[in-house]
Structures are given as C-alpha cells and as structure tokens.
Design a protein around this motif. Structure first.
Motif: not given
Lengths: 538, 155
Positions: A279-292
């Motif tokens: 769960v944490v890694t999926s969130l990390t992937m998605a939120i990181g890229v949206f921030g970018a």
C-alpha cells in the motif's frame, strides 16, 4: 584467484571506512593545496570503486565475506559483512561519488576548503553503513554519513536560505532518534544488536517485531516514503546541483538498503506485514509523480521523481520473492545511476544559465546538443523505454507483481510510468525545445557573476579589460559582459552526466550481467542463512 | 516503571516543543527527545541490575549491563554534535530564529535568487549605450523586512 581474494579481502574491509576517514582528515589539513585535495579525494573514491568491484567479483558466486572487527569472538565484535547486494550498492555509489565530485570540480564548488573532507567522511559513513552487521553500528555509521551531509548542504545552500538545512537536520535527527529507540527496543526484547544473532527474532516474537517496526519506520522517513516525504522535496532543491546529485544516490538509497537488510534478516521475510509495504509503495509511486507534474523548476521535478521511484524500488520489499527482489535490486542500481545523471545534466544547465526555472529556459537542444542528448537518454531510461536500463527494471518489476497476482500494484506502476514520461516531456519541451528566451545570455552572465563573484572571480571577460567588480553591475561591467562570447555549458560539466548516461545504456543493452548479479543478491536476501553462517563462522 | 514514566514525559514535552515557533525551542525539543531515547537504551539493559559494571567492584550477578551504557555514551556525543550544529543554524543566515516563514517552496527561493527580467533595453538593436542593469538585485533581505513590517503594529 577468486578463492585467494575471498581470503584476502575480509581483513581489509574495515579499511573501506577507515581510509576515507583518514584521507578526509588529511584533505582537511591541507589548507592551501587545492590540487592535492582534488587528488586525494579522487584517488580515495577510485580506491573504493576498485575494492568494491573486487568484492562484486568475489560475491557474485554467492560467497559472503565477513570479518569480526578487532578479531573479537562472534557476538562480541562488530561484524563487517559483504554479500552481493552490499558490494553492488557500494560499487554504484562510488561511481556516483566520482562523477559528482568531477562535476563539483567543474563548478568550482570543490575548491571550498571542506568540500573534499566532507565528501570523504560521507563515504566512510556509507561504506560502514553498507558493510556493518550490527544495528547499533548501523545507526552510528548513518550519523557519520549524515553529519558531513549537513555541512555540505548548508555550505552550498547558504545563498538559498537556511530553511533547507534546518528542515533537513531536524527531520533527520528525529528519524535517527527513532531508529535509536527502535534499536533499544530490539536490544531490550531480544538481547542482542548483532543482526546475525537476531536472525528471525522479529518473526518469532511480536515484541521484537515492534522494535524492528520502529526501526523500519525511522528508515522509511530517511528514505522519504510517502506519508513522510515532504522534507525531501523541500531540502534537496535548496542546495547546489552537485550536492543534490551526490545525495540523490546516497542517503535515501542507503536507507532502502537497510530496510531490505533488516526485513530480510531480522524479520526473515515474514509475509504477515507485506501488504502494508505494498500500500505504502503504491501511494509513494503515485503521489511522487503527481507532485513532480506540478513543479516548475527542473530540480524540484526531479526530486519529486525520486520519491516516486523510491516507491518502485520498495515494491520488492512488499513482494519478497526471489524474482521481486531481483527486480527491485536491479531497479535500485539502475535508478541511482539515472537519477544522478539527470541531476548532473540539468544541473549543468542550471549552473551555466543561472536558473533551473523551466519558463526562463528554452532552445537548449540547438544550443547545448550534448547536454540534450545526455538528458534525453537518462529521461527515457527513467520513464522506462526499451533501449535503456529503465525498461528492463520496470518490466521485471511489473512482471514480478503480476506473478504474485498484485494486479492493482502493477496497474499503478504502469500508469505512473506514463505520468513520469509526461513530466520528463515537460522538462524536455520547456528547457530543450522551443524558442530561446530573449535575455537568456545576459541573464546567464549576470547570475554567474552574482553566484560566483563573491567567492571567486571566475567570470572571464573576453574584452581587453578582464577585471570585474564584485557586487551589482555597473555600466562598464555590463558592457564587458555584452561583448562576451556566447554562453556555453563547459565540457567539464557535461562529461560527468554523460558517463552516467552511458552506463545506463550499457545496463540496458547488457542487462543480463547486472540481472544475474541482482539475482544472486536477491537469493541471499530471501535466504539469509549464508549471511548468518558467514558471520557466526559456523 | 519510573523510567517508562520519564520517557513518556520527555517525549510528550519534546513533541510539544517541536510544534512551537522558533528554532531554539525546536532544538530544546530535540535535547529532550534524545534524553528520552537514551533512557530507553538504559531501560533495555534491565535497570534491576544496579552495581557498577567494572571488574572486581561488585559481584557480576549484580553488575549493570555495560553494553547499553556504551550505546548511550555514543549516542550522547552524536546528539551533542548535531545539537551544536542546529544551534548554529538557529543563529545564522536570518535575522532571528523564527521558523514560521511564508511558504518557502524551492521554486520560490531558487527563482528569487536568480536575475529577474532585465531592465528595458533598446529594442531596435542600437545598443551603443546599454543601460546599466542595476535595479535587479533580488530582494534577499526582503523576507525579514516584510516580516518586520508586518509586525509593525505589535508592541
């Protein structure tokens, strides 16, 4: 040959931490010998690289090198252990060290008296943290790694304000203290801090698992996993591009390594908690890229990408199968190279043109074709396109998630790739394509004078009067700048990024070799009994 | 039990201080939280053993566990050095130790220290007398000044 090496290398392993400490002190002692400092630093880093390549060769067959520091008995001494993953990570990190020091020499940052000492002590901490088989010693080496980093960040970021350094220090000290508390809890419940002695302790006893969990949370803060990622995006862009590139491959990646190591040995790969990691890694992937996608300067885009990619790397920890770990280790090694390459190529533009803001740049493809090619290779690799190493990395990661039937994780990974490509295109179209801004050159000259003028007069005027005043431009100095030749990124700033871009092409075309090494490393993580045996001498 | 209570109080106080305005208070919070961590390490060595862990001083059965003491000794030094660095950060580079600045996104800082758009220059190309581009120094000092202006009404 390899057998002799396996005998000779272990007693020398403490030197990997000892020599950089010593040469770091030496470099600090030579106040005025700038060239000597450069030589000491590059020689030490090359030595680490050579040593780690030898260790990769020895450990490629699955051998685990272990040495009890001080030759005390097992369980009393601090063990230094190197298996395939430690050797590989150390090898890649030393390549990054060499290239980013080269870049810093190009931007003249390396002339600062304490630049090289800080970098060398940082490397002492890194090799110690990668090799140690004792969790308290891991904490100590992480601190050895962080303290010079505080210095580097504050020293090079002073012109950008103190906030970056303040956030960095406070968050990292909090995470370190949490790590320390976790270690204390593990010692209190299991009675040892030696990883080999703790093998499987957390899988058997929930009390130890809580202590280990505190450690993992602390390391996740240091790795900037999503609920606790904000500090990274506010600190890494607040220093110089050379320092960002150096840090990008070191701190978060050493924490990721420690997460893998602790989950492998202390938790023995216990599958009970893996869903949390997914769960944490999926969130990390998605939120990181949206921030970018939302950022406006090249470096802050890349820093958000780092977070997104950390999510990809940690999928392996959430799968914990040989294939998943192989993919994750490959991804880790690939990503460290590519990210540093991107920071160095955009950093070259930022240093030369004085700004990383996308709206103020343009037309670099015609102006700086070499930088453009370097950037494009690394960017396509980051997004995961076929000829480069990123494709192999993403492909195997997604395959591994599908194999374990985690379809939604695979979907997130694929969709995030599309957004990664989109934000890379944002940099590409904004910085490299399009028309050149009208005042690009004049602004670049002026910001160079402002950025470097205070510390050293390196603005070489082409006019007959090469004197430049420090401070705000006057009529004469402006005239001198107007008469200068075209601004160009100097070749010495292009080479470091280009070397790393070449490595990612090599890893893409010759992926078999690295994949094989990653598989050995993954097997050792899946079954740490070799590790335990090597340390305990049983 | 008394160690647990002390750790709890120290941690609570440090969390409270972390939320405060002002870098020095945050540093004080860190001093407290490292005290808490050190006490946890002591507790890990089982505080039921109270004798001095030195050869020949007491029966080994009563001596305290020396390993956590070595851990604490190391951790104290590390925390001390970082505390010193944080205190230095609190007094350098800005006019006070206030941490409650306006949203300081990297974009803002990175762009504000860069040259702003150049002063209007002659567009038709005859730049024989280029205007001195003086008025472009970024407002490096403005943040502190703005804040001071904003607080003008306060006593």
């Amino acid at each position: 040959m390899i057998d002799t090496l396996a005998e000779v290398l272990p007693p020398l392993m403490p030197m990997l931490a000892g020599v950089p400490l010593l040469t770091g002190a030496l470099a600090a002692a030579f106040r005025k010998r700038r060239t000597l400092r450069h030589v000491i630093s590059l020689a030490t880093l090359t030595g680490i690289l050579v040593f780690s390549v030898l260790m990769v060769v020895v450990t490629a067959q699955g051998t685990v090198l272990a040495h009890q520091v001080g030759l005390w008995n097992y369980g009393i001494a601090i063990p230094f252990v190197v298996d395939a993953i430690a050797a590989l990570v150390l090898m890649i990190i030393s390549i990054l060290g060499i290239t980013s020091v080269m870049f810093a020499m190009g931007t003249h940052e390396a002339r600062a008296r304490f630049y090289h000492p800080f970098v060398l002590i940082l490397f002492a901490g890194v090799s110690g943290a990668l090799m140690t088989g004792d969790i308290f010693n891991l904490f100590v080496f992480i601190e050895v790694m962080l303290l010079p980093s505080y210095g580097l960040l504050a020293m090079m970021g002073a012109k950008l304000g103190a906030n970056g350094a303040r956030i960095y220090v406070t968050v990292n000290l909090l995470a370190s203290t949490m790590l320390l508390a976790g270690i204390a809890l593990v010692y209190g419940t299991a009675g040892s801090v030696n990883l080999a002695e703790l093998h499987g302790a957390a899988a058997e006893d929930p009390a130890v698992a809580i202590g280990g969990g505190v450690m993992l949370v602390a390391l996740s803060i240091k790795a900037a996993v999503v609920p606790v990622h904000g500090w990274l995006t506010r600190t890494y862009p607040m220093t110089s591009p050379a320092v960002t590139a150096l840090f990008s491959g070191i701190h978060t990646k050493v924490s990721i390594y420690a997460i893998y190591r602790i989950y492998s040995v202390l938790f023995d790969g216990d599958p009970t908690f893996l869903w949390v990691a997914l769960v944490v890694t999926s969130l990390t992937m998605a939120i990181g890229v949206f921030g970018a996608m939302g950022e406006k300067t090249t470096r802050s885009i890349l820093v958000f990408h780092m977070i997104s990619q950390i999510g990809y790397i940690l999928i392996g920890a959430g799968l914990f199968t040989v294939f998943g770990l192989t993919a994750a280790i490959f991804y880790l090694l690939h990503h460290m190279i590519v990210k540093a390459s991107l920071f160095l190529s955009t950093g070259a533009i930022e240093e030369t043109y004085g700004t990383g803001e996308i709206s103020k740049l343009g037309g670099m493809l015609r102006r700086e074709p070499l930088v453009a090619v370097t950037f494009m290779v690394a960017a396509l690799s980051l997004a995961g396109l076929p000829p480069f190493s990123g494709f192999v990395a993403k492909f195997t990661i997604i395959q591994a998630t599908l194999q374990e039937s985690h379809y939604w994780v695979a979907i997130v990974a694929v969709v995030v790739s599309v957004f990664t490509l989109l934000s890379m295109l944002k940099i590409w179209t904004g910085v490299f394509m399009g028309p050149e801004p009208k005042n690009l050159e004049a602004d670049a000259l002026e910001s160079q004078a402002r950025m470097h003028g205070k510390r050293y007069l390196r603005v070489e005027a082409q006019a007959e009067t090469p004197t430049l005043s420090i401070g705000p431009p006057t009529a004469t100095t402006t005239a001198v700048w107007e008469g200068r030749q075209a601004v160009k990124v100097p070749i010495k700033l292009i080479i470091p990024g280009a070397i790393l871009a070449a490595i990612t092409v090599f890893f893409g075309l010759g992926a078999e070799l690295l994949m094989m090494l990653s598989e050995t490393a993954a097997e050792q993580l899946m079954d740490p009994s070799d590790y335990v045996e090597a340390v305990s001498g049983a | 039990m008394s160690i647990a209570v002390a750790v709890g109080l120290l941690t609570a106080a440090s969390v409270y201080l972390f939320m405060q305005r002002g870098m020095v208070r945050i540093v004080l919070g860190f001093v407290l939280v490292s005290h808490a961590a050190n006490l946890i390490i002591f507790a890990a060595g089982n505080p039921a053993f109270r004798e001095i862990p030195y050869v020949g001083v007491a029966a080994p059965d009563d001596q305290a566990d020396p390993l956590p003491q070595a851990f604490v000794l190391t951790a104290i030094v590390i925390a001390f050095s970082i505390t010193m660095f944080m205190v230095t950060l609190a007094i350098t580079t800005t006019t006070d130790d206030d941490t409650e600045t306006e949203e300081e996104s990297p974009v803002k800082v990175l762009t504000s220290s860069m040259p702003t758009v150049a002063a209007p220059r002659s567009t038709n190309g005859d730049a024989d007398a280029p205007e001195p581009r003086t008025s472009q120094l970024p407002a490096q000092h403005s943040r502190a000044e703005e804040r001071r202006d904003g607080e003008g009404g306060r006593p």
